[in-house]
Design an enzyme around this catalytic site. Structure first.
Site, PDB file in Angstrom:
ATOM      1  N   TYR A   1      84.761  75.554  56.230  1.00  0.00           N
ATOM      2  CA  TYR A   1      83.499  75.306  55.751  1.00  0.00           C
ATOM      3  C   TYR A   1      82.785  75.712  56.860  1.00  0.00           C
ATOM      4  O   TYR A   1      81.640  74.904  57.168  1.00  0.00           O
ATOM      5  CB  TYR A   1      83.203  73.977  55.325  1.00  0.00           C
ATOM      6  CG  TYR A   1      83.441  73.743  53.780  1.00  0.00           C
ATOM      7  CD1 TYR A   1      82.764  74.217  52.901  1.00  0.00           C
ATOM      8  CD2 TYR A   1      84.339  72.885  53.496  1.00  0.00           C
ATOM      9  CE1 TYR A   1      82.837  73.653  51.466  1.00  0.00           C
ATOM     10  CE2 TYR A   1      84.738  72.491  52.096  1.00  0.00           C
ATOM     11  CZ  TYR A   1      84.010  73.254  51.083  1.00  0.00           C
ATOM     12  OH  TYR A   1      84.263  73.127  49.893  1.00  0.00           O
TER      13      TYR A   1
ATOM     14  N   PHE B   1      75.374  67.158  55.797  1.00  0.00           N
ATOM     15  CA  PHE B   1      76.579  66.528  55.173  1.00  0.00           C
ATOM     16  C   PHE B   1      77.711  67.072  55.482  1.00  0.00           C
ATOM     17  O   PHE B   1      78.879  66.693  55.063  1.00  0.00           O
ATOM     18  CB  PHE B   1      76.338  67.101  53.391  1.00  0.00           C
ATOM     19  CG  PHE B   1      76.104  68.383  53.289  1.00  0.00           C
ATOM     20  CD1 PHE B   1      77.465  69.266  53.297  1.00  0.00           C
ATOM     21  CD2 PHE B   1      75.133  69.189  53.175  1.00  0.00           C
ATOM     22  CE1 PHE B   1      77.302  70.407  52.932  1.00  0.00           C
ATOM     23  CE2 PHE B   1      74.954  70.639  52.656  1.00  0.00           C
ATOM     24  CZ  PHE B   1      76.184  71.057  52.745  1.00  0.00           C
TER      25      PHE B   1
ATOM     26  N   LYS C   1      89.157  70.127  44.249  1.00  0.00           N
ATOM     27  CA  LYS C   1      88.931  69.254  45.671  1.00  0.00           C
ATOM     28  C   LYS C   1      89.916  67.616  45.661  1.00  0.00           C
ATOM     29  O   LYS C   1      90.329  67.567  44.446  1.00  0.00           O
ATOM     30  CB  LYS C   1      87.635  68.886  45.911  1.00  0.00           C
ATOM     31  CG  LYS C   1      86.884  70.235  46.112  1.00  0.00           C
ATOM     32  CD  LYS C   1      85.466  70.027  46.323  1.00  0.00           C
ATOM     33  CE  LYS C   1      84.436  71.265  46.666  1.00  0.00           C
ATOM     34  NZ  LYS C   1      83.169  71.086  46.780  1.00  0.00           N
TER      35      LYS C   1
ATOM     36  N   ARG D   1      81.877  70.727  36.463  1.00  0.00           N
ATOM     37  CA  ARG D   1      81.078  69.904  37.559  1.00  0.00           C
ATOM     38  C   ARG D   1      80.146  68.797  36.480  1.00  0.00           C
ATOM     39  O   ARG D   1      80.239  67.491  36.888  1.00  0.00           O
ATOM     40  CB  ARG D   1      80.333  70.538  38.335  1.00  0.00           C
ATOM     41  CG  ARG D   1      81.039  71.246  39.530  1.00  0.00           C
ATOM     42  CD  ARG D   1      80.277  71.828  40.508  1.00  0.00           C
ATOM     43  NE  ARG D   1      80.900  72.144  41.773  1.00  0.00           N
ATOM     44  CZ  ARG D   1      80.483  73.128  42.624  1.00  0.00           C
ATOM     45  NH1 ARG D   1      79.452  73.856  42.632  1.00  0.00           N
ATOM     46  NH2 ARG D   1      81.097  73.354  43.884  1.00  0.00           N
TER      47      ARG D   1
ATOM     48  N   GLU E   1      87.890  83.760  52.341  1.00  0.00           N
ATOM     49  CA  GLU E   1      88.534  82.260  51.802  1.00  0.00           C
ATOM     50  C   GLU E   1      89.842  82.710  51.181  1.00  0.00           C
ATOM     51  O   GLU E   1      90.761  81.849  51.293  1.00  0.00           O
ATOM     52  CB  GLU E   1      87.767  81.763  50.802  1.00  0.00           C
ATOM     53  CG  GLU E   1      86.362  81.231  51.292  1.00  0.00           C
ATOM     54  CD  GLU E   1      85.266  80.691  50.276  1.00  0.00           C
ATOM     55  OE1 GLU E   1      85.611  80.513  49.411  1.00  0.00           O
ATOM     56  OE2 GLU E   1      84.163  80.307  50.816  1.00  0.00           O
TER      57      GLU E   1
ATOM     58  N   ASN F   1      82.622  66.951  43.659  1.00  0.00           N
ATOM     59  CA  ASN F   1      82.140  67.832  42.600  1.00  0.00           C
ATOM     60  C   ASN F   1      83.266  68.501  42.045  1.00  0.00           C
ATOM     61  O   ASN F   1      83.358  69.660  41.636  1.00  0.00           O
ATOM     62  CB  ASN F   1      80.958  68.551  42.895  1.00  0.00           C
ATOM     63  CG  ASN F   1      80.969  69.367  43.998  1.00  0.00           C
ATOM     64  OD1 ASN F   1      82.256  69.721  44.516  1.00  0.00           O
ATOM     65  ND2 ASN F   1      80.156  70.233  44.435  1.00  0.00           N
TER      66      ASN F   1
ATOM     67  N   ARG G   1      82.119  80.683  39.020  1.00  0.00           N
ATOM     68  CA  ARG G   1      80.863  79.910  39.254  1.00  0.00           C
ATOM     69  C   ARG G   1      80.093  79.431  38.053  1.00  0.00           C
ATOM     70  O   ARG G   1      79.722  78.242  38.043  1.00  0.00           O
ATOM     71  CB  ARG G   1      79.835  80.661  40.187  1.00  0.00           C
ATOM     72  CG  ARG G   1      80.548  81.342  41.423  1.00  0.00           C
ATOM     73  CD  ARG G   1      80.265  80.306  42.602  1.00  0.00           C
ATOM     74  NE  ARG G   1      79.159  79.581  42.626  1.00  0.00           N
ATOM     75  CZ  ARG G   1      78.882  78.721  43.951  1.00  0.00           C
ATOM     76  NH1 ARG G   1      79.841  78.457  44.754  1.00  0.00           N
ATOM     77  NH2 ARG G   1      77.903  78.173  44.051  1.00  0.00           N
TER      78      ARG G   1
ATOM     79  N   HIS H   1      85.958  74.006  43.927  1.00  0.00           N
ATOM     80  CA  HIS H   1      85.124  75.004  44.950  1.00  0.00           C
ATOM     81  C   HIS H   1      85.299  76.376  44.368  1.00  0.00           C
ATOM     82  O   HIS H   1      86.459  76.610  43.979  1.00  0.00           O
ATOM     83  CB  HIS H   1      85.625  75.122  46.145  1.00  0.00           C
ATOM     84  CG  HIS H   1      85.208  76.000  47.229  1.00  0.00           C
ATOM     85  ND1 HIS H   1      83.873  76.178  47.932  1.00  0.00           N
ATOM     86  CD2 HIS H   1      85.767  77.301  47.382  1.00  0.00           C
ATOM     87  CE1 HIS H   1      83.831  77.211  48.322  1.00  0.00           C
ATOM     88  NE2 HIS H   1      84.865  78.015  48.327  1.00  0.00           N
TER      89      HIS H   1
ATOM     90  N   THR I   1      76.129  73.320  41.941  1.00  0.00           N
ATOM     91  CA  THR I   1      76.630  72.266  43.128  1.00  0.00           C
ATOM     92  C   THR I   1      76.276  70.699  42.778  1.00  0.00           C
ATOM     93  O   THR I   1      77.484  69.916  42.955  1.00  0.00           O
ATOM     94  CB  THR I   1      76.065  72.359  44.419  1.00  0.00           C
ATOM     95  OG1 THR I   1      76.025  74.017  44.636  1.00  0.00           O
ATOM     96  CG2 THR I   1      76.620  71.707  45.726  1.00  0.00           C
TER      97      THR I   1
HETATM   98  N1  UDP Z   1      77.564  69.089  49.581  1.00  0.00           N
HETATM   99  C1  UDP Z   1      77.112  68.016  49.479  1.00  0.00           C
HETATM  100  N2  UDP Z   1      75.646  67.661  49.613  1.00  0.00           N
HETATM  101  C2  UDP Z   1      74.998  68.587  49.450  1.00  0.00           C
HETATM  102  C3  UDP Z   1      75.549  70.001  49.294  1.00  0.00           C
HETATM  103  C4  UDP Z   1      76.622  70.357  49.283  1.00  0.00           C
HETATM  104  O1  UDP Z   1      78.010  67.059  50.029  1.00  0.00           O
HETATM  105  O2  UDP Z   1      73.644  68.466  49.542  1.00  0.00           O
HETATM  106  C5  UDP Z   1      79.147  69.456  49.298  1.00  0.00           C
HETATM  107  C6  UDP Z   1      79.496  69.808  48.064  1.00  0.00           C
HETATM  108  O3  UDP Z   1      80.898  69.201  47.986  1.00  0.00           O
HETATM  109  C7  UDP Z   1      79.542  71.267  48.011  1.00  0.00           C
HETATM  110  C8  UDP Z   1      79.842  71.620  49.245  1.00  0.00           C
HETATM  111  O4  UDP Z   1      79.347  70.854  50.142  1.00  0.00           O
HETATM  112  O5  UDP Z   1      80.177  71.832  46.712  1.00  0.00           O
HETATM  113  C9  UDP Z   1      79.546  73.112  49.621  1.00  0.00           C
HETATM  114  O6  UDP Z   1      78.255  73.305  49.632  1.00  0.00           O
HETATM  115  P1  UDP Z   1      77.652  74.592  48.778  1.00  0.00           P
HETATM  116  O7  UDP Z   1      75.955  74.886  48.953  1.00  0.00           O
HETATM  117  O8  UDP Z   1      78.335  75.975  49.445  1.00  0.00           O
HETATM  118  O9  UDP Z   1      77.962  74.579  47.318  1.00  0.00           O
HETATM  119  P2  UDP Z   1      78.851  75.217  46.272  1.00  0.00           P
HETATM  120  O10 UDP Z   1      79.195  76.457  46.641  1.00  0.00           O
HETATM  121  O11 UDP Z   1      80.445  74.114  46.428  1.00  0.00           O
HETATM  122  O12 UDP Z   1      78.159  74.998  44.805  1.00  0.00           O
END
Ligand code: UDP
Length: 138
Positions: free
Chosen positions: A49, A57, A9, A102, A126, A112, A85, A115, A91
């Site tokens: 997204y 958010f 990112k 992370r 994706e 973070n 992952r 992705h 996350t």
């Molecule tokens: N995100 C955020 N606030 C939240 C949850 C997610 O800003 O409360 C952002 C964060 O950058 C995250 C992305 O949105 O990586 C996508 O969220 P997701 O729940 O899909 O998490 P990921 O799969 O990236 O772990």
């Protein structure tokens, strides 16, 4: 063999963490079968997204994801969706296991660093969002 999409990112790119992230993938035995650097437009970020568009958010995430260049990669390996992952961590970096990307580098629940696709269906969507078949070299 499975494939997944990984993004470094804008925070990761701005902080010179490209090599660090790639090193973790390669050390783990994961192959990088496609890679490019790009700067997402608002429309491109929203399309990527789209599943999150009703989330509180979302607008902030769009501002962040378009704030600078990113690196997109296709990773290949056995169970690579779950493996990636695991290397990424949760996350919320505060809940991420020690030694994960992370936990080591994220500064915020939003910023973070990486992705990674979370399931085979999202990985297929994706990967095709960023790469055509000629750009993926296994
Ligand atoms: N995100 C955020 N606030 C939240 C949850 C997610 O800003 O409360 C952002 C964060 O950058 C995250 C992305 O949105 O990586 C996508 O969220 P997701 O729940 O899909 O998490 P990921 O799969 O990236 O772990």
């Amino acid at each position: 063999m499975e494939r997944t999409l990984s993004l470094i990112k804008p925070d990761g790119v701005a902080r010179n963490l490209i090599g660090e992230v790639i090193k973790r993938f390669e050390t783990a035995g994961i192959k990088i079968v496609a890679m490019k650097k790009l700067h997402l437009s608002r429309k491109q970020a929203e399309g990527f997204y789209a599943v999150h568009k009703e989330r509180p958010f979302f607008n902030s995430l769009m501002e962040f994801m378009t704030s600078g260049p990113i690196v997109a990669m296709v990773l290949e390996g056995e169970d690579v969706i779950a493996h990636n992952r695991k290397l990424m961590g949760a996350t919320n970096f505060k809940e991420a296991e020690e030694g994960t990307i992370r936990r080591d580098y994220a500064t915020d629940i939003e910023k973070n660093v990486v992705h990674g696709s979370d399931a085979p269906e999202t990985a297929a969507f994706e990967i095709s969002y960023f790469f055509n078949s000629m750009e993926i070299v296994g």
